[in-house]
Write a protein that holds these residues in place. Structure first.
Motif, PDB file in Angstrom:
ATOM      1  N   UNK A   1       0.861  -1.191   0.000  1.00 57.30           N
ATOM      2  CA  UNK A   1       0.000   0.000   0.000  1.00 57.30           C
ATOM      3  C   UNK A   1       0.894   1.236   0.000  1.00 57.30           C
ATOM      4  N   UNK A   2       1.266   1.669  -1.197  1.00 55.42           N
ATOM      5  CA  UNK A   2       2.160   2.821  -1.327  1.00 55.42           C
ATOM      6  C   UNK A   2       1.481   4.037  -1.935  1.00 55.42           C
ATOM      7  N   UNK A   3       0.370   3.823  -2.639  1.00 53.92           N
ATOM      8  CA  UNK A   3      -0.376   4.967  -3.158  1.00 53.92           C
ATOM      9  C   UNK A   3      -1.827   4.555  -3.386  1.00 53.92           C
ATOM     10  N   UNK A   4      -2.709   5.545  -3.447  1.00 53.92           N
ATOM     11  CA  UNK A   4      -4.140   5.288  -3.541  1.00 53.92           C
ATOM     12  C   UNK A   4      -4.522   4.597  -4.847  1.00 53.92           C
ATOM     13  N   UNK A   5      -3.882   4.981  -5.924  1.00 52.18           N
ATOM     14  CA  UNK A   5      -4.244   4.420  -7.229  1.00 52.18           C
ATOM     15  C   UNK A   5      -4.093   2.903  -7.235  1.00 52.18           C
ATOM     16  N   UNK A   6      -3.014   2.402  -6.626  1.00 52.56           N
ATOM     17  CA  UNK A   6      -2.801   0.957  -6.558  1.00 52.56           C
ATOM     18  C   UNK A   6      -3.894   0.277  -5.744  1.00 52.56           C
ATOM     19  N   UNK A   7      -4.327   0.921  -4.659  1.00 57.14           N
ATOM     20  CA  UNK A   7      -5.373   0.356  -3.805  1.00 57.14           C
ATOM     21  C   UNK A   7      -6.681   0.238  -4.587  1.00 57.14           C
ATOM     22  N   UNK A   8      -7.069   1.309  -5.281  1.00 52.93           N
ATOM     23  CA  UNK A   8      -8.330   1.291  -6.016  1.00 52.93           C
ATOM     24  C   UNK A   8      -8.278   0.315  -7.193  1.00 52.93           C
TER      25      UNK A   8
ATOM     26  N   UNK B   1     -14.161   9.658  -0.585  1.00 49.87           N
ATOM     27  CA  UNK B   1     -13.256  10.641   0.013  1.00 49.87           C
ATOM     28  C   UNK B   1     -12.786  10.199   1.396  1.00 49.87           C
ATOM     29  N   UNK B   2     -13.728   9.709   2.211  1.00 48.05           N
ATOM     30  CA  UNK B   2     -13.371   9.268   3.556  1.00 48.05           C
ATOM     31  C   UNK B   2     -12.415   8.091   3.535  1.00 48.05           C
ATOM     32  N   UNK B   3     -12.673   7.123   2.640  1.00 53.39           N
ATOM     33  CA  UNK B   3     -11.786   5.958   2.512  1.00 53.39           C
ATOM     34  C   UNK B   3     -10.400   6.387   2.044  1.00 53.39           C
ATOM     35  N   UNK B   4     -10.360   7.313   1.074  1.00 53.76           N
ATOM     36  CA  UNK B   4      -9.076   7.808   0.568  1.00 53.76           C
ATOM     37  C   UNK B   4      -8.284   8.479   1.672  1.00 53.76           C
ATOM     38  N   UNK B   5      -8.961   9.301   2.477  1.00 53.54           N
ATOM     39  CA  UNK B   5      -8.278   9.997   3.578  1.00 53.54           C
ATOM     40  C   UNK B   5      -7.744   9.012   4.608  1.00 53.54           C
TER      41      UNK B   5
END
Length: 836
Positions: A240-247, A294-298
């Motif tokens: 988990x290094x950036x949001x794009x990879x998570x999504x 937004x909340x999940x991203x934060x």
């Protein structure tokens, strides 16, 4: 010993000593370095052949033939260029045989099975206080059975100069015995080289160590994929290094599990499911929390990415009755350095959870009983054999990856509803709550094995630098080491980019020039410990230039991480160099500071009434007494996370980012959920405000006087007038967080807001500042060299302490004011240096 025996002993001793050179060459894939040494061993054995054949000693002849076979095996592997298996053969077969051969030519009394001394070591404190008592007791009993003596010691118990250790030898008695270096050292928690203290580094040159680290949940699976055929056992995952990879991951798998990469025992695990583009369900402590995009991203950005998590595809591993389960295979090396399966058992968790860990409330039963209750006879027998075989296959594969240095591991396996077997992880220090005696047998036997063979093991992970960009002078031999002007004091500014802006570095460099001192800035990763040099940054013509320099005379420490394990090595390296900051911040927080200041008569009237021992009852009584109170996180600054709580009738007004009305029952639940009682300071609300009703506070940044360390210089003072609300507001800037509002000087503010008695109030403020600074310094044995006081001033003229920051006070916006006082003070700390 006859002359010929003495000559043979010298030959075999030389062969044993050659082993270390061979292993080092093999670890670096240096076949050209390995071959000449290997050939010398072959020639040495050939020279022994005539003498061995003349002896009427079947045991000696058998040992010699065994050694010959191992040499032939190595030669075959050399032809196949199989470096990993050559290393294994050399380390665990050829080396022990050569050592036995060498021992055969020593005098008889040296052959006897002498008692092995095992030292159990843990750097920060005695292992008796840091390790499981049941485990230690089992190991003590087993050590006695195997003719070993165990001692327990911390780094502080080691006298390097005399090469002795003052160690405990009993759980029941605190009595110590002075011993020499043990035959083997059982290090209960393996540490990488950069995380070891200087005592442990020294001990590693004197005795073999038993335990070495494995990598985390990211690196170990990646290496298994590359170096083995076990990829089919691994569940898909990402770091988990950036949001794009998570999504992207959740778009494919929909459901996953967040796991902290370095955690164990089922800690820091969150189940996540993406229901739609704007709807995510995260399970925290078995409670589902619904988040929008937004909340999940934060949440991911703030809590998971900085703390190094993985996201793994969710696979269900449940029993017929719906309980989560897995299997723990506890693997250990025995007295011959070979893997044994100490225990293989299922772990069954609560039906409501996703974890099967016993430490998280699960339970266990016997493997045979579990398999035959969950599967038909044929499948049960198949899984029993498969789990057994895979445990050895995984242990050998991981051990090979880490240069055959691992002594034990807990391998977690699971079977999904389709019948596929998967591997969750491998733990280098597994728990053994219900089989400590069985574990102790192999632990002691393996320690004896290392001691007798004098096997000084290591692996690549052990030697990894703390930072990816660690400086090594050997990689830049063409760069000359600059000798600075020795007639001047040299100040080294230790910093980290995250904490220190370029403007403060520049300010200190310019002030150092005016103070006639040498000055360079450096980070922890700019130190080359082997060559005792630093890659320093010098300000020349308003541009930073890198040069290789020697250690400074004094260190201006803006990093201030002495008690952080990641930075420990550097602080030990500079133990003989004066530091600008020597205060131990370990036990400092807002609660302890307020409690200790409240006990000093000269300043106790400045301490805001607060709860010394916070709990549900004391919180209720406190708000009943004062009606309006403030809750502050005990760590942190910049007014972040402050809560105002007021009682109005039977309702409670909670003001944080917004204002919400609660009942007392709701307040209790919030306090429990947010761990308020453990992590917050609760104080009476003090109205520190201006005549026009705006929140204010005074910031007074103080540095010790370079001419008299009992006095203080005021480097910067100002009043912060907030732009509204109940507290001093802050905003995030490039350099960190900073005040949001207007500022003025203290004298000007007091004159405007106290027109009738401003002179008395001004005197009162300065007297309070000096009294508080002296008291705080006194509490810490004179080690406070810099501190920033935040004071409240009510319209009645009462002064209170809001906060004292003595760790890393902010300098944003007034860097030159602080540097102008800091550099002359630091200069006076230098033990060496010439005239000005």
């Amino acid at each position: 010993m006859s002359k010929i025996q003495n000559q043979i002993s010298l030959v075999t001793e030389t062969m044993v000593e050659s082993i270390d050179y061979m292993k080092a060459a093999l670890k670096n894939n240096n076949i050209d370095g390995f071959l000449p040494v290997f050939i010398s061993i072959v020639e040495g054995l050939q020279a022994l052949d005539p003498y061995i054949k003349q002896q009427n000693d079947e045991e000696l002849i058998s040992l010699y033939k065994e050694t010959e076979l191992q040499v032939i095996q190595c030669a075959d592997l050399v032809q196949a260029a199989d470096f990993q298996n050559i290393l294994a053969t050399v380390q665990f077969s050829l080396e022990p045989s050569l050592r036995k051969l060498h021992e055969s030519f020593k005098v008889t009394d040296e052959k006897n099975d002498k008692q092995i001394i095992i030292g159990m070591h843990y750097g920060p404190e005695n292992p008796i206080f840091a390790y499981t008592i049941d485990r230690i007791r089992a190991e003590l009993e087993e050590a006695e059975r195997q003719n070993c003596k165990m001692y327990f010691f911390a780094s502080k118990d080691v006298d390097i100069e005399k090469e002795v250790i003052h160690a405990r030898f009993s759980l029941e008695s605190e009595e110590t015995e002075t011993i020499s270096i043990p035959d083997v050292i059982y290090n209960i928690f393996p540490k990488i080289d950069w995380n070891q203290d200087s005592v442990e580094k020294w001990l590693r040159t004197k005795a073999p160590f038993t335990t070495f680290p494995l990598e985390d949940k990211v690196m170990l699976p990646r290496k298994l994929l590359r170096a083995s055929n076990l990829g089919h056992l691994l569940i898909p995952f990402i770091a988990v290094t950036d949001l794009e990879k998570v999504f992207d991951f959740l778009k494919i798998h929909k459901k996953g599990v967040f796991k902290r990469a370095a955690a164990a025992r089922g800690e820091n695990i969150f189940l996540v499911e993406q229901k739609s583009n704007d709807r995510f369900v995260v399970e925290v402590n078995k409670k589902p929390i619904l988040m929008n995009h937004e909340g999940f991203s934060n949440w991911v950005s703030k809590y998971l990415i900085p703390d190094y998590y993985i996201l793994q595809e969710y696979r269900e591993f449940r029993t017929r009755s719906g309980n989560p389960f897995d299997f723990r295979a506890h693997m250990q090396k025995n007295g011959e350095g070979k893997w044994e399966l100490t225990r293989l058992y299922p772990r069954i968790g609560s039906r409501k959870g996703i974890l099967s860990n016993i430490s998280r409330g699960g339970h266990s039963q016997e493997l045979h009983e579990f398999l035959f209750s969950e599967f038909n006879k044929k499948d049960a027998e198949y899984y029993s054999q498969s789990l057994h075989d895979l445990s050895f296959e995984i242990a050998n594969a991981i051990d090979r990856i880490y240069s055959y240095s691992i002594n034990e591991m807990g391998i977690d396996l699971a079977i999904d509803k389709e019948g596929h077997i998967y591997m969750h992880e491998a733990n280098p220090v597994p728990q053994s709550k219900y089989h400590e005696k069985e574990r102790a047998v192999n632990m002691i036997a393996y320690a004896k094995y290392l001691a007798k063979q004098r096997l000084f093991l290591t692996n690549d992970v052990q030697k990894e630098p703390a930072f990816k960009d660690q400086f090594f002078y050997k990689n830049h031999p063409e760069i000359e080491v600059i000798d600075l002007d020795k007639s001047k004091v040299t100040i080294g500014f230790l910093y980290e980019k995250h904490f220190t802006g370029e403007k403060y570095l520049e300010a200190c460099a310019l002030m150092a020039h005016h103070a006639n001192v040498n000055f360079y800035a450096f980070r922890i990763q700019d130190i080359d410990y082997e060559n005792k040099v630093i890659k320093g940054r010098f300000l020349e013509d308003f541009a930073w230039k890198e040069k290789i320099v020697r250690y400074p005379d004094v260190i201006l420490d803006r990093l201030r991480m002495k008690n952080n394990p990641t930075y420990q090595l550097a602080y030990e390296e500079f133990a003989n160099i004066p530091f600008s900051h020597t205060l131990d911040m370990n036990n400092l927080n807002k609660v302890t500071i307020n409690n200790r200041l409240a006990a000093i008569d000269s300043v106790k009237h400045y301490v805001i009434p607060h709860i010394e021992n916070l709990n549900e009852d004391s919180l209720y009584n406190f708000i009943e007494e004062y009606n309006t109170i403030i809750l502050k996180p005990i760590h942190g600054s910049f007014a972040v996370g402050i809560i105002k709580l007021s009682k109005v009738g039977n309702r409670y007004i909670w003001t944080e980012d917004e204002t919400i009305e609660y009942s007392w029952t709701q307040i209790k639940r919030i306090c429990n959920d947010r761990d308020i009682y453990k992590n917050y300071l609760v104080q009476k609300f003090i109205e520190s405000k201006s005549l026009d009703d705006k929140p204010i506070d005074f910031r007074i940044h103080m540095i010790k006087d370079p001419t008299d360390s009992s006095k203080w210089c005021i480097a910067r003072e100002y009043v912060r007038v907030s732009d509204g609300g109940f507290k001093i507001n802050t905003q995030t800037f490039n350099e960190g967080r900073a005040f949001s509002g207007t500022m003025t000087y203290i004298n000007r503010y007091v004159t405007q807001n106290f027109p009738n008695n401003y002179k008395d109030i001004i005197d009162k403020v300065w007297n309070a500042a000096y009294e508080i600074a002296d008291a705080f310094n006194q509490l810490h044995d004179g080690q406070v060299n810099e501190q920033a006081l935040d004071l409240a001033l009510t319209l009645e003229g009462d002064i209170y302490i809001i906060e004292i920051n003595a760790n890393r006070p902010g300098v944003f916006g007034y860097e030159y004011d602080i540097a102008r006082h800091m550099i002359p003070f630091v200069k006076t700390l230098a033990k060496v240096g010439g005239t000005e």
